[in-house]
Design a protein around this motif. Sequence first.
Motif, mmCIF file in Angstrom:
data_model
loop_
_atom_site.group_PDB
_atom_site.id
_atom_site.type_symbol
_atom_site.label_atom_id
_atom_site.label_comp_id
_atom_site.label_asym_id
_atom_site.label_seq_id
_atom_site.Cartn_x
_atom_site.Cartn_y
_atom_site.Cartn_z
ATOM 1 N N ASN A 91 1.128 -1.235 -0.029
ATOM 2 C CA ASN A 91 -0.053 0.012 -0.005
ATOM 3 C C ASN A 91 0.842 1.343 0.201
ATOM 4 O O ASN A 91 0.348 2.423 -0.015
ATOM 5 N N GLY A 92 2.111 1.134 -0.035
ATOM 6 C CA GLY A 92 2.892 2.503 -0.329
ATOM 7 C C GLY A 92 3.011 3.107 1.110
ATOM 8 O O GLY A 92 3.397 4.435 1.101
ATOM 9 N N ASN A 93 2.842 2.588 2.208
ATOM 10 C CA ASN A 93 2.801 3.457 3.473
ATOM 11 C C ASN A 93 4.397 3.506 4.249
ATOM 12 O O ASN A 93 4.222 4.039 5.400
ATOM 13 N N ASN A 94 5.188 2.945 3.492
ATOM 14 C CA ASN A 94 6.796 2.838 4.239
ATOM 15 C C ASN A 94 6.708 2.178 5.353
ATOM 16 O O ASN A 94 7.560 2.593 6.124
ATOM 17 N N ALA A 95 5.877 1.017 5.654
ATOM 18 C CA ALA A 95 5.834 0.541 6.670
ATOM 19 C C ALA A 95 5.261 -1.132 6.391
ATOM 20 O O ALA A 95 4.647 -1.289 5.586
ATOM 21 N N MET A 96 5.569 -1.937 7.604
ATOM 22 C CA MET A 96 4.953 -3.343 7.384
ATOM 23 C C MET A 96 3.938 -3.263 8.033
ATOM 24 O O MET A 96 3.539 -2.923 9.127
ATOM 25 N N ASP A 97 2.499 -3.679 7.460
ATOM 26 C CA ASP A 97 1.204 -3.693 8.074
ATOM 27 C C ASP A 97 1.054 -5.017 8.602
ATOM 28 O O ASP A 97 1.513 -6.096 7.980
ATOM 29 N N THR A 98 0.746 -4.924 9.767
ATOM 30 C CA THR A 98 0.633 -6.329 10.793
ATOM 31 C C THR A 98 -1.099 -6.251 11.147
ATOM 32 O O THR A 98 -1.641 -5.149 11.351
ATOM 33 N N THR A 99 -1.550 -7.606 11.504
ATOM 34 C CA THR A 99 -2.735 -7.555 12.344
ATOM 35 C C THR A 99 -2.561 -7.187 13.757
ATOM 36 O O THR A 99 -1.424 -6.746 14.296
ATOM 37 N N TRP A 100 -3.617 -7.132 14.556
ATOM 38 C CA TRP A 100 -3.503 -6.632 15.781
ATOM 39 C C TRP A 100 -2.866 -7.336 16.641
ATOM 40 O O TRP A 100 -2.343 -6.940 17.806
ATOM 41 N N VAL A 101 -2.534 -8.695 16.297
ATOM 42 C CA VAL A 101 -1.484 -9.666 17.040
ATOM 43 C C VAL A 101 0.040 -9.703 16.428
ATOM 44 O O VAL A 101 0.611 -10.555 17.035
ATOM 45 N N GLY A 102 0.273 -8.707 15.408
ATOM 46 C CA GLY A 102 1.365 -8.709 14.985
ATOM 47 C C GLY A 102 1.727 -9.469 14.053
ATOM 48 O O GLY A 102 2.897 -9.672 13.318
ATOM 49 N N ILE A 103 0.752 -10.492 13.336
ATOM 50 C CA ILE A 103 1.142 -11.203 12.098
ATOM 51 C C ILE A 103 1.108 -10.227 10.841
ATOM 52 O O ILE A 103 0.265 -9.348 10.415
ATOM 53 N N PRO A 104 2.280 -10.580 10.082
ATOM 54 C CA PRO A 104 2.176 -9.521 8.669
ATOM 55 C C PRO A 104 1.376 -9.697 7.920
ATOM 56 O O PRO A 104 0.730 -10.768 7.683
ATOM 57 N N LYS A 105 0.745 -8.654 7.471
ATOM 58 C CA LYS A 105 -0.239 -8.603 6.129
ATOM 59 C C LYS A 105 0.348 -8.498 4.861
ATOM 60 O O LYS A 105 -0.439 -8.609 3.919
ATOM 61 N N GLU A 106 1.697 -8.100 5.051
ATOM 62 C CA GLU A 106 2.317 -7.828 3.739
ATOM 63 C C GLU A 106 3.577 -8.776 3.511
ATOM 64 O O GLU A 106 3.832 -9.498 4.732
ATOM 65 N N GLY A 107 3.926 -9.172 2.382
ATOM 66 C CA GLY A 107 4.944 -9.979 2.246
ATOM 67 C C GLY A 107 6.247 -9.612 2.777
ATOM 68 O O GLY A 107 6.726 -8.347 3.093
ATOM 69 N N TYR A 108 7.357 -10.382 3.226
ATOM 70 C CA TYR A 108 8.598 -10.071 3.867
ATOM 71 C C TYR A 108 9.664 -11.256 3.640
ATOM 72 O O TYR A 108 9.392 -12.338 2.969
ATOM 73 N N GLY A 109 10.775 -10.790 3.658
ATOM 74 C CA GLY A 109 11.885 -11.910 3.726
ATOM 75 C C GLY A 109 13.047 -11.235 4.452
ATOM 76 O O GLY A 109 13.184 -10.018 4.760
ATOM 77 N N THR A 110 14.021 -11.967 4.690
ATOM 78 C CA THR A 110 15.064 -11.725 5.442
ATOM 79 C C THR A 110 16.361 -12.512 4.611
ATOM 80 O O THR A 110 16.450 -13.465 3.979
ATOM 81 N N SER A 111 17.535 -11.910 4.804
ATOM 82 C CA SER A 111 18.837 -12.666 4.351
ATOM 83 C C SER A 111 18.967 -13.855 4.689
ATOM 84 O O SER A 111 18.339 -14.186 5.949
ATOM 85 N N ASN A 112 19.549 -14.770 3.974
ATOM 86 C CA ASN A 112 19.787 -16.124 4.159
ATOM 87 C C ASN A 112 18.144 -16.725 4.199
ATOM 88 O O ASN A 112 18.243 -18.153 4.619
ATOM 89 N N ASN A 113 17.392 -16.129 3.931
ATOM 90 C CA ASN A 113 15.995 -16.643 3.905
ATOM 91 C C ASN A 113 15.672 -17.116 5.487
ATOM 92 O O ASN A 113 14.701 -18.301 5.576
ATOM 93 N N ALA A 114 16.199 -16.699 6.372
ATOM 94 C CA ALA A 114 16.042 -16.943 7.858
ATOM 95 C C ALA A 114 14.590 -16.818 8.421
ATOM 96 O O ALA A 114 13.940 -16.001 7.842
ATOM 97 N N LYS A 115 14.203 -17.912 9.062
ATOM 98 C CA LYS A 115 13.016 -17.992 9.544
ATOM 99 C C LYS A 115 12.963 -17.825 11.230
ATOM 100 O O LYS A 115 13.828 -18.328 11.751
ATOM 101 N N GLY A 116 11.989 -17.178 11.661
ATOM 102 C CA GLY A 116 11.960 -17.025 13.000
ATOM 103 C C GLY A 116 10.891 -17.975 13.661
ATOM 104 O O GLY A 116 10.116 -18.667 13.003
ATOM 105 N N ARG A 117 10.969 -18.367 14.793
ATOM 106 C CA ARG A 117 10.010 -19.073 15.722
ATOM 107 C C ARG A 117 9.538 -18.389 16.487
ATOM 108 O O ARG A 117 9.983 -17.771 17.681
ATOM 109 N N PHE A 118 8.141 -18.295 16.593
ATOM 110 C CA PHE A 118 7.235 -17.423 17.327
ATOM 111 C C PHE A 118 7.789 -15.904 17.284
ATOM 112 O O PHE A 118 7.939 -15.399 18.237
ATOM 113 N N GLY A 119 7.953 -15.616 16.220
ATOM 114 C CA GLY A 119 8.595 -14.046 16.213
ATOM 115 C C GLY A 119 9.454 -13.815 14.872
ATOM 116 O O GLY A 119 9.561 -14.666 14.388
#
Length: 144
Positions: A91-119
């Motif tokens: 949506n071009g608002n210069n931020a990651m939008d999340t649900t009220w519990v913090g789950i991302p509404k938009e796509g994301y990624g990190t270097s090494n395709n690292a995944k978090g556990r419970f965060g």
Amino acid sequence: MLTQTLITLTLALAPEPAAPAPAGVLSIRMHGFRNADGQVLVAVFRGPDGFPGDPNKAWKTAVAKVSNGRARVDLAVPPGEYAFAVVHDENGNNAMDTTWVGIPKEGYGTSNNAKGRFGPPKYRDAKFSVAEAGVVQQIAIVYW
């Protein structure tokens, strides 16, 4: 005449200033975008402080456009240790939008395709080294 010769020799033997470390290229290749809406925000970190969610603490930031489900960013960086986070800011608002519990509404990624556990992923899982020759990171964008 002799004094002039000594001065010339002294200047010729003075050490040259050290050259800055050459920069390598950090090439970030992203794929898996569900649409070409908005923009892609990239935040590059040189340590764990702020990674991955605080782009204000990033060492360098960049913005890219999505085309045919892909985006790319090439940054000149000195050799060293890095990690980065990517957000498909649909949506071009210069931020990651999340649900009220913090789950991302938009796509994301990190270097090494690292995944978090419970965060979000940890810096130690996403960090990588860039040498003078540079490095390419292939990132798959994730959506919930």
